[in-house]
Design an enzyme around this catalytic site. Structure first.
Site, PDB file in Angstrom:
ATOM      1  N   ARG A 149       0.848  -1.190   0.000  1.00 51.50           N
ATOM      2  CA  ARG A 149       0.000   0.000   0.000  1.00 51.50           C
ATOM      3  C   ARG A 149       0.887   1.244   0.000  1.00 51.50           C
ATOM      4  O   ARG A 149       2.029   1.211   0.472  1.00 51.50           O
ATOM      5  CB  ARG A 149      -0.902   0.026   1.237  1.00 51.50           C
ATOM      6  N   LYS A 173      -1.315  -2.370   8.056  1.00 48.26           N
ATOM      7  CA  LYS A 173      -2.499  -1.848   8.744  1.00 48.26           C
ATOM      8  C   LYS A 173      -2.636  -2.478  10.126  1.00 48.26           C
ATOM      9  O   LYS A 173      -2.329  -3.653  10.313  1.00 48.26           O
ATOM     10  CB  LYS A 173      -3.755  -2.189   7.928  1.00 48.26           C
ATOM     11  N   HIS A 246      -2.747   2.134  -5.817  1.00 49.46           N
ATOM     12  CA  HIS A 246      -3.617   0.976  -5.649  1.00 49.46           C
ATOM     13  C   HIS A 246      -3.772   0.195  -6.952  1.00 49.46           C
ATOM     14  O   HIS A 246      -3.958  -1.023  -6.929  1.00 49.46           O
ATOM     15  CB  HIS A 246      -4.988   1.412  -5.101  1.00 49.46           C
ATOM     16  N   TYR A 281      -9.855 -10.760  -6.962  1.00 48.32           N
ATOM     17  CA  TYR A 281      -8.935 -10.851  -8.099  1.00 48.32           C
ATOM     18  C   TYR A 281      -9.190 -12.089  -8.951  1.00 48.32           C
ATOM     19  O   TYR A 281      -8.777 -12.142 -10.101  1.00 48.32           O
ATOM     20  CB  TYR A 281      -7.481 -10.844  -7.606  1.00 48.32           C
TER      21      TYR A 281
END
Length: 300
Positions: A149, A173, A246, A281
């Protein structure tokens, strides 16, 4: 509304310190909560404890009337649910009225990714004889090589790179950490940047920093700075494609799955807590496989 604003400030500190959320995420939370504050004023709700399930339903109706996308509505409600859960824990309210509201189902948007020929154009743009060109090339190569990220990229320090193992140590995160490998192209670009371009950028400031990526003044590069760099690279290719950190993350995941990587490994590399976040995905890779089948099978 003074106590209301004070509670928001305390909640922001809680997100930053205890949850270790990125600056971007905290700003998003703040904007959603402040939007609800406006609604509270309109309804003459002076205290959080005045908010009932009926008020929440009315707020939800207002959002739909203003034609907010389902994804936006879901984010706002989720944010307010977390905020009121914090208020409940701090004994500011006796109940959380947002727990009674079900989130609208999100539209299943397929992630946008770049094809290899589009990537090649990007990799050829930077002038690697300059300090900024070396930085941009290293940044681009690393984002595609690792799928990290943009917030994780901006946290990287020199100590987080292990050239002998070809890995970076990522601070993800929610204070989660992971090791992500990178390939020879990214390793080569990083070596050039650290040995030359980064040292030249550091000479432009008296402030010392171990952060890997620096701005043109020699200070730490921000997430906004990364987005500007990518936009400028795209402009130089005279391409109409959309690029963002992204999109490179989506591209990383899609290319791995297209080449046969298993879902669990990609999940770990991306730092996804739930496999469901990675499974989106598969829709892209299924399209890819179908196109190959239709163009290759004799009786397709």
């Amino acid at each position: 509304m003074e106590n209301v604003n004070k509670s928001l400030q305390l909640f922001k500190e809680y997100l930053q310190i205890e949850k270790n959320y990125s600056e971007y995420t905290v700003v998003h939370y703040e904007q959603s909560i402040e939007h609800f504050f406006i609604f509270m004023k309109q309804q003459q709700l002076l205290h959080f404890s005045d908010v009932t399930y009926t008020d929440v339903r009315l707020y939800l109706t207002e959002l739909y009337k203003k034609q907010y996308a389902r994804r936006t509505v879901a984010k706002k409600i989720s944010t307010l649910r977390s905020f009121f859960q914090y208020l409940l824990k701090e004994k500011i309210v006796a109940e959380n009225p947002f727990t009674l509201v079900s989130l609208p189902k999100r539209e299943q948007k397929l992630p946008h990714f770049l094809y290899e020929e589009e990537l090649e154009k990007l990799f050829e743009v930077s002038d690697v004889t300059t300090d900024l060109g070396q930085r941009d090339q290293a940044l681009l190569e690393l984002l595609y090589a690792t799928g990290i990220r943009v917030s994780e990229c901006c946290k990287l320090s020199l100590q987080d790179i292990d050239f002998s193992l070809g890995t970076i140590f990522v601070h993800g995160k929610g204070n989660k950490q992971r090791y992500v490998p990178f390939g020879s192209y990214a390793g080569h670009a990083l070596n050039i940047y650290i040995s030359n371009g980064r040292k030249q950028l550091l000479e432009k400031t008296s402030i010392h920093t171990n952060q890997l990526f620096l701005n043109y003044r020699g200070g730490p590069l921000t997430t906004r700075g990364v987005r500007l760099i990518l936009n400028n690279l795209i402009k130089k290719t005279s391409s109409t494609i959309h690029i963002s950190p992204h999109v490179l993350r989506h591209t990383f995941a899609t290319h791995l799955l297209n080449e046969g990587a298993d879902m669990r490994s990609v999940q770990e590399l991306l730092g996804h807590e739930n496999l469901s976040s990675t499974q989106i995905y598969t829709h892209v890779t299924k399209d890819h496989l179908r196109n190959i089948y239709m163009s290759s099978h004799p009786r397709a």
